[in-house]
Design an enzyme around this catalytic site. Structure first.
Site, PDB file in Angstrom:
ATOM      1  N   HIS A 145       0.835  -1.200   0.000  1.00 57.63           N
ATOM      2  CA  HIS A 145       0.000   0.000   0.000  1.00 57.63           C
ATOM      3  C   HIS A 145       0.870   1.250   0.000  1.00 57.63           C
ATOM      4  CE1 HIS A 145       0.749  -0.500   4.411  1.00 57.63           C
ATOM      5  NE2 HIS A 145       0.819   0.827   4.381  1.00 57.63           N
ATOM      6  N   HIS A 194      -5.955  -1.545   4.345  1.00 60.33           N
ATOM      7  CA  HIS A 194      -6.013  -0.386   3.449  1.00 60.33           C
ATOM      8  C   HIS A 194      -5.143  -0.629   2.221  1.00 60.33           C
ATOM      9  CE1 HIS A 194      -2.900   0.374   6.507  1.00 60.33           C
ATOM     10  NE2 HIS A 194      -2.209   1.047   5.599  1.00 60.33           N
ATOM     11  N   HIS A 208       4.793   7.389   2.593  1.00 61.89           N
ATOM     12  CA  HIS A 208       5.566   6.149   2.484  1.00 61.89           C
ATOM     13  C   HIS A 208       4.875   5.176   1.533  1.00 61.89           C
ATOM     14  CE1 HIS A 208       2.588   4.657   5.491  1.00 61.89           C
ATOM     15  NE2 HIS A 208       2.834   3.465   4.936  1.00 61.89           N
ATOM     16  N   HIS A 240       0.716  -0.774  15.116  1.00 57.15           N
ATOM     17  CA  HIS A 240      -0.262   0.285  14.914  1.00 57.15           C
ATOM     18  C   HIS A 240      -1.558  -0.062  15.650  1.00 57.15           C
ATOM     19  CE1 HIS A 240       1.980   2.446  11.932  1.00 57.15           C
ATOM     20  NE2 HIS A 240       1.902   1.511  11.010  1.00 57.15           N
ATOM     21  N   TYR A 249       9.142   1.671  10.136  1.00 54.90           N
ATOM     22  CA  TYR A 249       9.315   2.700   9.111  1.00 54.90           C
ATOM     23  C   TYR A 249      10.795   3.036   8.999  1.00 54.90           C
ATOM     24  CZ  TYR A 249       4.285   3.618   9.119  1.00 54.90           C
ATOM     25  OH  TYR A 249       2.929   3.512   9.003  1.00 54.90           O
ATOM     26  N   GLU A 259       8.035   1.246   4.478  1.00 47.49           N
ATOM     27  CA  GLU A 259       7.521   0.530   5.649  1.00 47.49           C
ATOM     28  C   GLU A 259       7.520  -0.955   5.344  1.00 47.49           C
ATOM     29  OE1 GLU A 259       3.476   0.185   8.459  1.00 47.49           O
ATOM     30  OE2 GLU A 259       3.326   0.913   6.392  1.00 47.49           O
TER      31      GLU A 259
END
Length: 301
Positions: A145, A194, A208, A240, A249, A259
């Site tokens: 992503h 996501h 990122h 997260h 990261y 990431e």
């Protein structure tokens, strides 16, 4: 269906090659003057990342659609939303078929396509091994992503919802009032937590792009490789709260943020949107440590 490719700019292609090939473990599938075409070991498309020398940041992203006919449908819907499209001819991007190109409301260039040359994975599709025997560095399996900056996040969310059928899995808002400000949106088009996300910032900027790893052990292994190779780490390993994903990261030699990401939950068409309020930003980003370096919110390319 998914993020298929991402074109980024780097200041020095030799330094970038060492980072993405030796540290991350991507494979060079094609070279042109000042450009490298890369893929991860468990990707079957011709390439997923293109690095071009000259500057930093994002050049464009490409999302694959399910059917050839979808291109005309999305073209009409994008134009109805008020964005201008242009046709993309087969071969304009090496190994990629016809498609459409649009400057999305956040100022980024996005391409939609259906056809891309198939070049197999490192383990094949017939009786495949679990993984290649001799992985290099982190050995990232696939591109996952990207997170982009946008000055008008509600407009970006509306565009991806109304024109492209994405849905918000999670949002970050200023508070729970009726007139709360939308500070970030994490949107999916299939079953990931996501496929694209937007946070507040200057239009056209990149926060990122991420690679999906198997699990927490793979994240720890990635952290060790990053340390061995003296890669600049932004934060992590951590988890997260937003997405429930394990994460690190870090920065490539040009300053583009990468990431590695594992875990997370699956989404579905009826998935209800999860809301985070601004006062809980730190656990949303860093649930265990709850301390995030300022550059995570301020540095982009």
């Amino acid at each position: 269906m998914r993020l298929g490719y991402l074109h980024a700019r780097v200041t020095d292609l030799a330094d970038a090659r060492r980072h993405y090939v030796d540290t991350l473990g991507m494979q060079v599938v094609m070279e042109e003057p000042n450009r490298l075409f890369l893929k991860a070991w468990d990707e079957w498309d011709h390439h997923s990342v293109v690095l071009e020398e000259g500057g930093v940041g994002l050049d464009k992203i490409g999302y694959k659609v399910a059917r050839e006919d979808d291109l005309a449908d999305f073209e009409k819907r994008i134009q109805a939303f008020g964005c201008t499209t242009e046709r993309m001819s087969k071969g304009e991007n090496p190994a990629v078929g016809d498609g459409i190109r649009v400057t999305i409301p956040s100022g980024h260039t996005m391409e939609l396509y259906h056809e891309i040359e198939f070049t197999d994975t490192a383990v094949g599709l017939i009786n495949p091994a679990l993984f290649p025997r001799h992985l290099v560095g982190i050995g990232v399996p696939r591109l996952d992503h990207c997170l982009l900056k946008a000055e008008d996040i509600p407009l970006s969310e509306r565009f991806f919802s109304e024109a492209l059928d994405f849905k918000p899995a999670e949002r970050l808002v200023s508070d729970l009032s009726d007139d709360a400000e939308l500070l970030g949106t994490w949107m999916f088009c299939q079953h990931k937590t996501h496929d694209i996300a937007f946070v507040a910032g200057e239009d056209g900027k990149l926060h990122h792009w991420a690679y999906k790893l198997e699990d927490w052990n793979a994240i720890k292994h990635a952290g060790a490789i990053l340390s061995m190779d003296d890669v600049s780490v932004g934060f992590g390993p951590d988890v997260h709260g937003l997405s429930r994903g394990d994460t690190i990261y870090f920065f490539d030699p040009s300053g583009n943020r990468n990431e590695v990401f594992a875990g997370g939950y699956e989404t579905y068409p009826d998935f209800p949107t999860i809301t985070w309020t601004a006062d809980k930003t730190n656990p949303a980003v860093s649930y265990i440590g709850r301390e995030v370096a300022d550059n995570h919110f301020t540095v982009d390319t």
